[in-house]
Design a protein around this motif. Structure first.
Motif, PDB file in Angstrom:
ATOM      1  N   LEU A  26       0.846  -1.184   0.000  1.00 55.29           N
ATOM      2  CA  LEU A  26       0.000   0.000   0.000  1.00 55.29           C
ATOM      3  C   LEU A  26       0.883   1.235   0.000  1.00 55.29           C
ATOM      4  O   LEU A  26       1.882   1.285   0.720  1.00 55.29           O
ATOM      5  CB  LEU A  26      -0.908   0.013   1.225  1.00 55.29           C
ATOM      6  N   CYS A  27       0.516   2.210  -0.805  1.00 55.34           N
ATOM      7  CA  CYS A  27       1.238   3.476  -0.868  1.00 55.34           C
ATOM      8  C   CYS A  27       0.199   4.578  -1.021  1.00 55.34           C
ATOM      9  O   CYS A  27      -0.399   4.716  -2.095  1.00 55.34           O
ATOM     10  CB  CYS A  27       2.213   3.472  -2.041  1.00 55.34           C
ATOM     11  N   ASP A  28      -0.016   5.305   0.046  1.00 54.72           N
ATOM     12  CA  ASP A  28      -1.079   6.312   0.078  1.00 54.72           C
ATOM     13  C   ASP A  28      -2.405   5.622  -0.247  1.00 54.72           C
ATOM     14  O   ASP A  28      -2.776   4.694   0.430  1.00 54.72           O
ATOM     15  CB  ASP A  28      -0.769   7.470  -0.857  1.00 54.72           C
ATOM     16  N   ASP A  29      -3.092   6.042  -1.301  1.00 50.61           N
ATOM     17  CA  ASP A  29      -4.373   5.435  -1.673  1.00 50.61           C
ATOM     18  C   ASP A  29      -4.232   4.373  -2.752  1.00 50.61           C
ATOM     19  O   ASP A  29      -5.232   3.880  -3.273  1.00 50.61           O
ATOM     20  CB  ASP A  29      -5.342   6.516  -2.158  1.00 50.61           C
ATOM     21  N   ASP A  30      -3.011   4.036  -3.113  1.00 48.88           N
ATOM     22  CA  ASP A  30      -2.769   3.081  -4.189  1.00 48.88           C
ATOM     23  C   ASP A  30      -2.417   1.700  -3.659  1.00 48.88           C
ATOM     24  O   ASP A  30      -1.824   1.554  -2.588  1.00 48.88           O
ATOM     25  CB  ASP A  30      -1.615   3.540  -5.082  1.00 48.88           C
ATOM     26  N   VAL A  31      -2.774   0.684  -4.443  1.00 49.37           N
ATOM     27  CA  VAL A  31      -2.345  -0.689  -4.197  1.00 49.37           C
ATOM     28  C   VAL A  31      -1.314  -1.006  -5.271  1.00 49.37           C
ATOM     29  O   VAL A  31      -1.573  -0.828  -6.468  1.00 49.37           O
ATOM     30  CB  VAL A  31      -3.524  -1.676  -4.297  1.00 49.37           C
ATOM     31  N   LEU A  32      -0.137  -1.429  -4.841  1.00 54.81           N
ATOM     32  CA  LEU A  32       0.941  -1.772  -5.768  1.00 54.81           C
ATOM     33  C   LEU A  32       1.052  -3.289  -5.831  1.00 54.81           C
ATOM     34  O   LEU A  32       0.978  -3.965  -4.802  1.00 54.81           O
ATOM     35  CB  LEU A  32       2.263  -1.182  -5.297  1.00 54.81           C
ATOM     36  N   ILE A  33       1.221  -3.821  -7.027  1.00 58.49           N
ATOM     37  CA  ILE A  33       1.305  -5.264  -7.223  1.00 58.49           C
ATOM     38  C   ILE A  33       2.517  -5.547  -8.100  1.00 58.49           C
ATOM     39  O   ILE A  33       2.739  -4.858  -9.103  1.00 58.49           O
ATOM     40  CB  ILE A  33       0.041  -5.806  -7.921  1.00 58.49           C
ATOM     41  N   ARG A  34       3.300  -6.558  -7.727  1.00 55.25           N
ATOM     42  CA  ARG A  34       4.452  -6.945  -8.540  1.00 55.25           C
ATOM     43  C   ARG A  34       4.689  -8.450  -8.400  1.00 55.25           C
ATOM     44  O   ARG A  34       4.196  -9.089  -7.470  1.00 55.25           O
ATOM     45  CB  ARG A  34       5.704  -6.184  -8.137  1.00 55.25           C
ATOM     46  N   GLU A  35       5.456  -8.982  -9.325  1.00 54.19           N
ATOM     47  CA  GLU A  35       5.889 -10.368  -9.245  1.00 54.19           C
ATOM     48  C   GLU A  35       7.311 -10.355  -8.693  1.00 54.19           C
ATOM     49  O   GLU A  35       8.134  -9.530  -9.101  1.00 54.19           O
ATOM     50  CB  GLU A  35       5.855 -11.009 -10.630  1.00 54.19           C
ATOM     51  N   SER A  36       7.608 -11.258  -7.786  1.00 59.19           N
ATOM     52  CA  SER A  36       8.887 -11.207  -7.075  1.00 59.19           C
ATOM     53  C   SER A  36      10.089 -11.327  -8.001  1.00 59.19           C
ATOM     54  O   SER A  36      11.137 -10.744  -7.715  1.00 59.19           O
ATOM     55  CB  SER A  36       8.946 -12.297  -6.007  1.00 59.19           C
ATOM     56  N   GLY A  40      10.857  -4.658 -10.581  1.00 58.25           N
ATOM     57  CA  GLY A  40      10.771  -3.315 -11.149  1.00 58.25           C
ATOM     58  C   GLY A  40       9.502  -3.073 -11.933  1.00 58.25           C
ATOM     59  O   GLY A  40       9.158  -1.935 -12.249  1.00 58.25           O
ATOM     60  N   ALA A  41       8.780  -4.134 -12.267  1.00 57.92           N
ATOM     61  CA  ALA A  41       7.522  -4.013 -13.012  1.00 57.92           C
ATOM     62  C   ALA A  41       6.377  -3.995 -12.016  1.00 57.92           C
ATOM     63  O   ALA A  41       6.000  -5.027 -11.463  1.00 57.92           O
ATOM     64  CB  ALA A  41       7.373  -5.175 -13.989  1.00 57.92           C
ATOM     65  N   ILE A  42       5.826  -2.822 -11.778  1.00 58.72           N
ATOM     66  CA  ILE A  42       4.809  -2.647 -10.745  1.00 58.72           C
ATOM     67  C   ILE A  42       3.504  -2.173 -11.383  1.00 58.72           C
ATOM     68  O   ILE A  42       3.491  -1.227 -12.163  1.00 58.72           O
ATOM     69  CB  ILE A  42       5.276  -1.617  -9.695  1.00 58.72           C
ATOM     70  N   VAL A  43       2.423  -2.850 -11.039  1.00 56.99           N
ATOM     71  CA  VAL A  43       1.089  -2.451 -11.466  1.00 56.99           C
ATOM     72  C   VAL A  43       0.485  -1.653 -10.322  1.00 56.99           C
ATOM     73  O   VAL A  43       0.557  -2.059  -9.162  1.00 56.99           O
ATOM     74  CB  VAL A  43       0.214  -3.689 -11.765  1.00 56.99           C
ATOM     75  N   THR A  44      -0.098  -0.512 -10.639  1.00 60.77           N
ATOM     76  CA  THR A  44      -0.715   0.343  -9.632  1.00 60.77           C
ATOM     77  C   THR A  44      -2.216   0.419  -9.885  1.00 60.77           C
ATOM     78  O   THR A  44      -2.648   0.602 -11.022  1.00 60.77           O
ATOM     79  CB  THR A  44      -0.120   1.767  -9.701  1.00 60.77           C
ATOM     80  N   THR A  45      -2.986   0.264  -8.837  1.00 57.47           N
ATOM     81  CA  THR A  45      -4.436   0.357  -8.937  1.00 57.47           C
ATOM     82  C   THR A  45      -4.971   0.926  -7.626  1.00 57.47           C
ATOM     83  O   THR A  45      -4.194   1.285  -6.749  1.00 57.47           O
ATOM     84  CB  THR A  45      -5.059  -1.022  -9.265  1.00 57.47           C
ATOM     85  N   THR A  46      -6.263   0.992  -7.514  1.00 51.34           N
ATOM     86  CA  THR A  46      -6.895   1.432  -6.275  1.00 51.34           C
ATOM     87  C   THR A  46      -7.523   0.224  -5.588  1.00 51.34           C
ATOM     88  O   THR A  46      -7.772  -0.809  -6.222  1.00 51.34           O
ATOM     89  CB  THR A  46      -7.993   2.481  -6.540  1.00 51.34           C
ATOM     90  N   SER A  47      -7.820   0.360  -4.331  1.00 51.44           N
ATOM     91  CA  SER A  47      -8.478  -0.727  -3.589  1.00 51.44           C
ATOM     92  C   SER A  47      -9.812  -1.082  -4.222  1.00 51.44           C
ATOM     93  O   SER A  47     -10.151  -2.260  -4.369  1.00 51.44           O
ATOM     94  CB  SER A  47      -8.699  -0.325  -2.131  1.00 51.44           C
ATOM     95  N   GLU A  48     -10.572  -0.078  -4.614  1.00 51.23           N
ATOM     96  CA  GLU A  48     -11.893  -0.316  -5.205  1.00 51.23           C
ATOM     97  C   GLU A  48     -11.787  -1.060  -6.532  1.00 51.23           C
ATOM     98  O   GLU A  48     -12.532  -2.012  -6.786  1.00 51.23           O
ATOM     99  CB  GLU A  48     -12.643   1.007  -5.389  1.00 51.23           C
ATOM    100  N   ARG A  49     -10.873  -0.655  -7.376  1.00 50.84           N
ATOM    101  CA  ARG A  49     -10.714  -1.346  -8.668  1.00 50.84           C
ATOM    102  C   ARG A  49     -10.213  -2.770  -8.485  1.00 50.84           C
ATOM    103  O   ARG A  49     -10.655  -3.683  -9.180  1.00 50.84           O
ATOM    104  CB  ARG A  49      -9.774  -0.562  -9.575  1.00 50.84           C
TER     105      ARG A  49
END
Length: 66
Positions: A26-36, A40-49
């Protein structure tokens, strides 16, 4: 999005994998997702989405074509 140190969490389902796992943070209002293995490849979305996407997967609405 500003650069900050985030605390990545690995799914408990990934513990026994060969090092391949999905991590979220979690970073502020964003959810960050990555594969271990590609941190360096990070997908950013919101909790609602993300919630809407997961509900769609559970309902079978994602990944099926007619």
């Amino acid at each position: 999005m500003r650069r900050v140190d985030v605390q990545w969490r690995k799914s408990s389902f990934s513990e026994d994998s060969d090092g391949n796992c999905v991590e979220v943070a979690l970073c502020d209002d964003d959810v960050l997702i990555r594969e271990s293995d590609e941190p360096g490849a990070i997908v950013t979305t919101t909790s609602e989405r993300l919630r809407t996407f997961l509900v769609g997967i559970r309902a079978g609405a994602v990944g099926h074509s007619s």
